[in-house]
Design an enzyme around this catalytic site. Structure first.
Site, PDB file in Angstrom:
ATOM      1  N   HIS A 251       0.823  -1.209   0.000  1.00 33.44           N
ATOM      2  CA  HIS A 251       0.000   0.000   0.000  1.00 33.44           C
ATOM      3  C   HIS A 251       0.858   1.261   0.000  1.00 33.44           C
ATOM      4  CE1 HIS A 251      -3.863  -2.170   1.482  1.00 33.44           C
ATOM      5  NE2 HIS A 251      -3.679  -2.263   0.179  1.00 33.44           N
ATOM      6  N   HIS A 380      -4.187  -6.961 -10.343  1.00 37.62           N
ATOM      7  CA  HIS A 380      -2.958  -6.257  -9.992  1.00 37.62           C
ATOM      8  C   HIS A 380      -1.828  -6.567 -10.965  1.00 37.62           C
ATOM      9  CE1 HIS A 380      -4.051  -4.463  -6.106  1.00 37.62           C
ATOM     10  NE2 HIS A 380      -4.716  -5.578  -5.838  1.00 37.62           N
TER      11      HIS A 380
END
Length: 396
Positions: A251, A380
């Site tokens: 993140h 992703h």
């Protein structure tokens, strides 16, 4: 195993094609939508259940596949995915118009409304609009539903969860806000409407600059209702993949990537500086010096908390590393890009059946045989490849 040229446009395009082929062969459900639960070999281990995160991300992957390949089958599959997404929408009651968390046999199973999921609805409609499958007004409606349900203007952030009975819970988290930033950048790219870019910038300022000052300059995951950090939420619980405890390596780098995408739209040197800070911190505390690869998370003392290797952490981090290399010219970021790819190519990519493994142990050993459970769909991994292609600077 010999490594390909990770800085080659041809390699990235070929790798995406290989991943798409895995899902083309195994995931399409002729009765509607896609199967969301695939084993490593592509076999379906749950046929009736659907998850909002998978459903929305499949609109993204199919729309992006069409954008990059111009193959009509991906346009049709994006339409197929978008149509199925509407099965998640609450038709009546206090949650009417919002999207439920899960569906079973075509009917809502878990009616919880998660801001994380609604952000991906906006992302899906933005990418559908780019290829002519939705109108700008539908993008606007997805944004406005999120606005009405979750946005707290005084806090400059979105709340997180509404129960099936309509109660807004006190928990606050960064993850939904990060993906709303991503969705707003996509909505701006698709429509040109400045309000989406302004909202993305507001979220960047709030989470990457403002709130990060409370947590050692890094992005923390969990907060109380007043947006003070909650240091205990899910501590010790490693099973909640959408709300993990600790500093998440991926993140930090995912926010770095978003900073650089926003910078590419309108140059902001402070965005580049913060992106580099987040990337360097993720590398310093997340790179496994013994085994290679980036670990899942580290604690406030910046010691490893969860040393398993998740596919999305590697993917997001190679994308942010490449963008930083392109913007700053600093060789360290190019080396990071190469190192992450080399480790992932050896360990994370499934060279037998296709796509990427979801999770490996710290030493690269397999921990399970589920290639694509709820939420994965290699959004992703393909997204990272497409992002590197967009950033440019590649060899043919």
């Amino acid at each position: 195993m010999a490594s390909p040229d990770f800085e080659s446009r041809r390699f990235l395009q070929s790798h995406v094609a290989d991943i798409l082929d895995f899902y083309d062969r195994h995931a399409l459900d002729p009765r509607g939508g896609f199967f969301h639960y695939l084993k490593d070999d592509g076999s379906v281990y749950e046929r009736a259940h659907r998850h909002l995160v998978s459903a929305t991300r499949l609109v993204f992957t199919q729309a992006m596949a069409y954008t990059h390949s111009c193959e009509e089958r991906y346009l049709e599959q994006a339409r197929h995915a978008l149509s199925h997404l509407e099965r998640f929408r609450h038709a009546r009651g206090p949650l009417a118009g919002l999207y439920a968390w899960t569906v079973r046999n075509g009917r809502i199973e878990d009616g919880t409304v998660m801001a994380y999921g609604q952000a991906f609805v906006l992302l899906a409609y933005a990418h559908a609009h780019r290829i002519g499958l939705s109108q700008a007004q539908e993008v606007a409606q997805a944004f406005e539903r999120m606005e009405a349900a979750f946005f707290e203007a005084d806090q400059r952030a979105y709340a997180d969860e509404i129960t099936p009975s309509g109660e807004l819970l006190a928990y606050r988290g960064q993850n939904a806000n990060m993906h709303m930033c991503e969705a707003c950048l996509a909505a701006y790219s698709a429509t040109g409407q400045v309000r989406y870019l302004e909202r993305a910038r507001l979220l960047i300022e709030r989470f990457v600059f403002d709130l990060a000052r409370q947590t050692q300059g890094l992005v923390w995951e969990h907060y109380h209702q007043d947006w003070l950090p909650d240091h205990d939420y899910n501590r010790g619980n490693r099973d909640n993949i959408f709300k993990p405890w600790g500093f998440q390596t991926g993140h930090q780098t995912e926010w770095a990537k978003l900073l650089l995408i926003a910078h590419a739209i309108d140059a902001r040197p402070d965005y580049v500086m913060r992106a580099a800070e987040l990337q360097r911190a993720a590398w310093a505390h997340g790179w496994d010096g013994e085994h290679g690869g980036l670990i899942y998370g580290f604690d406030p003392a910046r010691q490893p908390y969860d040393s398993d290797k998740y596919f999305w952490v590697q993917a997001e981090s190679l994308a942010s590393a490449w963008r930083l290399w392109r913007v700053t010219g600093e060789p360290e970021f190019r080396r990071q890009y190469q190192a992450i790819w080399a480790w992932s190519w050896e360990h994370m990519v499934d060279h037998q059946y296709g796509a990427w493994f979801r999770i490996l142990g710290a030493d690269g050993r397999k921990l399970e045989d589920t290639k694509s459970p709820a939420g994965k769909v290699d959004y992703h991994t393909m997204g990272a490849c497409w992002d590197v292609l967009e950033a440019g600077g590649l060899r043919p």
